[in-house]
Motif scaffolding. Structure first.
Motif, PDB file in Angstrom:
ATOM      1  N   GLU A  52       0.808  -1.148   0.050  1.00  0.00           N
ATOM      2  CA  GLU A  52      -0.063   0.029  -0.186  1.00  0.00           C
ATOM      3  C   GLU A  52       0.861   1.039  -0.004  1.00  0.00           C
ATOM      4  O   GLU A  52       0.319   2.445  -0.312  1.00  0.00           O
ATOM      5  CB  GLU A  52      -0.970  -0.054   1.262  1.00  0.00           C
ATOM      6  CG  GLU A  52      -1.991  -0.907   1.135  1.00  0.00           C
ATOM      7  CD  GLU A  52      -1.532  -2.658   1.441  1.00  0.00           C
ATOM      8  OE1 GLU A  52      -2.327  -3.465   1.150  1.00  0.00           O
ATOM      9  OE2 GLU A  52      -0.586  -2.577   2.064  1.00  0.00           O
ATOM     10  N   LEU A  53       2.044   1.308   0.321  1.00  0.00           N
ATOM     11  CA  LEU A  53       2.959   2.289   0.317  1.00  0.00           C
ATOM     12  C   LEU A  53       3.910   2.300  -0.680  1.00  0.00           C
ATOM     13  O   LEU A  53       4.733   3.175  -0.736  1.00  0.00           O
ATOM     14  CB  LEU A  53       3.795   2.276   1.840  1.00  0.00           C
ATOM     15  CG  LEU A  53       3.094   2.442   3.013  1.00  0.00           C
ATOM     16  CD1 LEU A  53       3.813   2.456   4.185  1.00  0.00           C
ATOM     17  CD2 LEU A  53       2.148   3.602   2.867  1.00  0.00           C
ATOM     18  N   THR A  54       3.630   1.530  -1.819  1.00  0.00           N
ATOM     19  CA  THR A  54       4.705   1.495  -2.840  1.00  0.00           C
ATOM     20  C   THR A  54       4.863   2.824  -3.488  1.00  0.00           C
ATOM     21  O   THR A  54       6.068   3.216  -3.808  1.00  0.00           O
ATOM     22  CB  THR A  54       4.248   0.663  -3.962  1.00  0.00           C
ATOM     23  OG1 THR A  54       4.259  -0.651  -3.376  1.00  0.00           O
ATOM     24  CG2 THR A  54       5.132   0.546  -5.197  1.00  0.00           C
ATOM     25  N   LYS A  55       3.736   3.602  -3.720  1.00  0.00           N
ATOM     26  CA  LYS A  55       3.919   5.151  -4.446  1.00  0.00           C
ATOM     27  C   LYS A  55       4.807   6.102  -3.594  1.00  0.00           C
ATOM     28  O   LYS A  55       5.623   6.564  -4.258  1.00  0.00           O
ATOM     29  CB  LYS A  55       2.242   5.637  -4.571  1.00  0.00           C
ATOM     30  CG  LYS A  55       2.714   6.934  -5.239  1.00  0.00           C
ATOM     31  CD  LYS A  55       1.261   7.699  -5.084  1.00  0.00           C
ATOM     32  CE  LYS A  55       1.061   8.949  -6.092  1.00  0.00           C
ATOM     33  NZ  LYS A  55       2.058   9.716  -5.356  1.00  0.00           N
TER      34      LYS A  55
ATOM     35  N   ARG B  32      10.189  15.959   2.830  1.00  0.00           N
ATOM     36  CA  ARG B  32       8.725  16.125   2.961  1.00  0.00           C
ATOM     37  C   ARG B  32       8.065  14.437   2.749  1.00  0.00           C
ATOM     38  O   ARG B  32       7.376  14.081   3.628  1.00  0.00           O
ATOM     39  CB  ARG B  32       8.048  17.084   2.135  1.00  0.00           C
ATOM     40  CG  ARG B  32       6.535  17.211   2.418  1.00  0.00           C
ATOM     41  CD  ARG B  32       5.767  18.058   1.252  1.00  0.00           C
ATOM     42  NE  ARG B  32       5.815  17.235  -0.139  1.00  0.00           N
ATOM     43  CZ  ARG B  32       5.009  16.195  -0.623  1.00  0.00           C
ATOM     44  NH1 ARG B  32       4.318  15.637   0.473  1.00  0.00           N
ATOM     45  NH2 ARG B  32       5.276  15.606  -1.659  1.00  0.00           N
ATOM     46  N   ILE B  33       8.598  14.045   1.591  1.00  0.00           N
ATOM     47  CA  ILE B  33       7.998  12.608   1.264  1.00  0.00           C
ATOM     48  C   ILE B  33       8.470  11.785   2.315  1.00  0.00           C
ATOM     49  O   ILE B  33       7.778  10.689   2.551  1.00  0.00           O
ATOM     50  CB  ILE B  33       8.608  12.460  -0.126  1.00  0.00           C
ATOM     51  CG1 ILE B  33       7.940  13.170  -1.223  1.00  0.00           C
ATOM     52  CG2 ILE B  33       8.122  10.823  -0.339  1.00  0.00           C
ATOM     53  CD1 ILE B  33       8.567  12.891  -2.594  1.00  0.00           C
TER      54      ILE B  33
ATOM     55  N   LYS C 165       7.334   8.012   6.581  1.00  0.00           N
ATOM     56  CA  LYS C 165       7.634   7.343   8.080  1.00  0.00           C
ATOM     57  C   LYS C 165       6.235   7.331   8.741  1.00  0.00           C
ATOM     58  O   LYS C 165       5.986   6.427   9.486  1.00  0.00           O
ATOM     59  CB  LYS C 165       8.603   8.103   8.741  1.00  0.00           C
ATOM     60  CG  LYS C 165      10.131   7.617   8.133  1.00  0.00           C
ATOM     61  CD  LYS C 165      11.118   8.329   8.737  1.00  0.00           C
ATOM     62  CE  LYS C 165      11.318   9.891   8.223  1.00  0.00           C
ATOM     63  NZ  LYS C 165      12.515  10.666   8.861  1.00  0.00           N
ATOM     64  N   GLN C 166       5.536   8.521   8.462  1.00  0.00           N
ATOM     65  CA  GLN C 166       4.368   8.424   9.345  1.00  0.00           C
ATOM     66  C   GLN C 166       3.392   7.397   9.054  1.00  0.00           C
ATOM     67  O   GLN C 166       2.987   6.779   9.811  1.00  0.00           O
ATOM     68  CB  GLN C 166       3.786   9.874   9.157  1.00  0.00           C
ATOM     69  CG  GLN C 166       2.611   9.986  10.016  1.00  0.00           C
ATOM     70  CD  GLN C 166       1.692  11.610   9.752  1.00  0.00           C
ATOM     71  OE1 GLN C 166       2.435  12.471   9.287  1.00  0.00           O
ATOM     72  NE2 GLN C 166       0.428  11.778   9.976  1.00  0.00           N
TER      73      GLN C 166
ATOM     74  N   LEU D  11      11.647  -0.311   8.348  1.00  0.00           N
ATOM     75  CA  LEU D  11      11.273   0.229   7.331  1.00  0.00           C
ATOM     76  C   LEU D  11      11.550   1.793   7.662  1.00  0.00           C
ATOM     77  O   LEU D  11      11.868   2.426   6.448  1.00  0.00           O
ATOM     78  CB  LEU D  11       9.745  -0.020   7.001  1.00  0.00           C
ATOM     79  CG  LEU D  11       9.448  -1.040   6.352  1.00  0.00           C
ATOM     80  CD1 LEU D  11       7.757  -1.543   6.536  1.00  0.00           C
ATOM     81  CD2 LEU D  11      10.007  -1.574   5.231  1.00  0.00           C
ATOM     82  N   ARG D  12      11.399   2.226   8.431  1.00  0.00           N
ATOM     83  CA  ARG D  12      12.020   3.746   8.820  1.00  0.00           C
ATOM     84  C   ARG D  12      13.391   3.976   8.627  1.00  0.00           C
ATOM     85  O   ARG D  12      13.835   4.871   7.921  1.00  0.00           O
ATOM     86  CB  ARG D  12      11.691   3.979  10.352  1.00  0.00           C
ATOM     87  CG  ARG D  12      11.912   5.619  10.696  1.00  0.00           C
ATOM     88  CD  ARG D  12      11.980   5.787  12.075  1.00  0.00           C
ATOM     89  NE  ARG D  12      12.947   5.082  12.669  1.00  0.00           N
ATOM     90  CZ  ARG D  12      13.149   5.104  13.929  1.00  0.00           C
ATOM     91  NH1 ARG D  12      12.268   5.844  14.842  1.00  0.00           N
ATOM     92  NH2 ARG D  12      14.124   4.408  14.584  1.00  0.00           N
ATOM     93  N   TYR D  13      14.239   3.022   8.808  1.00  0.00           N
ATOM     94  CA  TYR D  13      15.439   3.072   8.961  1.00  0.00           C
ATOM     95  C   TYR D  13      15.794   2.951   7.098  1.00  0.00           C
ATOM     96  O   TYR D  13      16.686   3.706   6.835  1.00  0.00           O
ATOM     97  CB  TYR D  13      16.317   1.811   9.152  1.00  0.00           C
ATOM     98  CG  TYR D  13      17.693   1.423   8.977  1.00  0.00           C
ATOM     99  CD1 TYR D  13      18.799   1.945   9.627  1.00  0.00           C
ATOM    100  CD2 TYR D  13      17.899   0.253   8.227  1.00  0.00           C
ATOM    101  CE1 TYR D  13      19.929   1.826   9.038  1.00  0.00           C
ATOM    102  CE2 TYR D  13      19.173   0.088   7.968  1.00  0.00           C
ATOM    103  CZ  TYR D  13      20.263   0.754   8.290  1.00  0.00           C
ATOM    104  OH  TYR D  13      21.511   0.173   8.111  1.00  0.00           O
ATOM    105  N   PHE D  14      15.278   2.315   6.485  1.00  0.00           N
ATOM    106  CA  PHE D  14      15.218   2.301   5.022  1.00  0.00           C
ATOM    107  C   PHE D  14      15.071   3.647   4.208  1.00  0.00           C
ATOM    108  O   PHE D  14      15.438   4.181   3.378  1.00  0.00           O
ATOM    109  CB  PHE D  14      14.589   0.952   4.406  1.00  0.00           C
ATOM    110  CG  PHE D  14      15.704   0.091   4.486  1.00  0.00           C
ATOM    111  CD1 PHE D  14      16.364  -0.438   3.456  1.00  0.00           C
ATOM    112  CD2 PHE D  14      15.652  -0.838   5.697  1.00  0.00           C
ATOM    113  CE1 PHE D  14      17.176  -1.435   3.487  1.00  0.00           C
ATOM    114  CE2 PHE D  14      16.209  -2.193   5.696  1.00  0.00           C
ATOM    115  CZ  PHE D  14      17.014  -2.374   4.543  1.00  0.00           C
TER     116      PHE D  14
END
Length: 214
Positions: free
Chosen positions: A113-116, A162-163, A168-169, A184-187
């Protein structure tokens, strides 16, 4: 104002080749991470192999350029700035390759769902890197035009921030366990570091260009 290397054609060619490697590395970085996001690991690994070759090529060219600058006592008044610029430009492709190596080794499990958001972040890194390469080319040919590119570098870097923050949010709003969220945040942080490396170059170029035009 004449080119910084108007009497050294070979050196000019090597500088162009070095910047080509950095620019191509940014393209391969974006293409490689897009392949990772789509689940095409084979294509991702091909891109990783490509960026390794480009990074090695950039390192070799940087060392050759540095050697020529000292051996032939070229542009002594600007040599320090040029050497520093080459080092920081090299950081851009190094950061890109190192980030891809993290994906290669740790293989984070993405959230479809976060691919974009991930694709937008890598695209921002590409734009920042490509624009700072244009600024670097201008420094060697027409330093008065450097600022025409630098404001775009800062724009793309801030857009990347910004992105990254939005991504991360959204990661922490998912139902994933905390360890995976942190992973994932680390990446996301590491992908965004490519833009940060490019902005570091832009900050230095601003000063170097001023010194060449006064």
């Amino acid at each position: 104002m004449p080119s910084l290397f108007e009497r050294t054609k070979e050196l000019t060619t090597q500088i162009d080749d070095f910047l080509d490697a950095v620019s191509e590395g940014a393209l391969v970085f974006q293409r490689g991470l897009a392949s990772y996001m789509s689940g095409d690991r084979e294509r991702f690994l091909q891109c990783y192999a490509e960026i390794e070759v480009l990074e090695n090529r950039a390192d070799e060219l940087r060392r050759n350029i540095e050697s020529q600058l000292y051996r032939h006592s070229l542009i002594p008044e600007s040599r320090g700035d040029v050497l520093d610029l080459l080092e920081t430009m090299d950081d851009v492709i190094d950061t890109s390759k190192n980030t891809m190596s993290l994906f290669k080794v740790e293989r984070p499990q993405m959230v479809p769902e976060l691919t974009k958001e991930w694709l937008d972040l890598t695209e921002s890194a590409l734009r920042t890197s490509e624009t700072v390469v244009l600024a670097a080319r201008a420094f060697f040919r027409d330093p008065r035009s450097v600022n025409d590119h630098l404001h775009k570098v800062h724009f793309h870097e801030k857009e990347g921030d910004r992105i990254a923050m939005d991504l991360k949010q959204k990661i922490f709003e998912t139902d994933l366990d905390l360890a995976r969220k942190i992973h994932l945040r680390y990446f996301a942080l590491n992908v965004d570091r490519v833009s940060d490396a490019a902005e570091d170059v832009a900050d230095r170029l601003h000063i170097y260009a001023i010194k060449r035009t006064i």
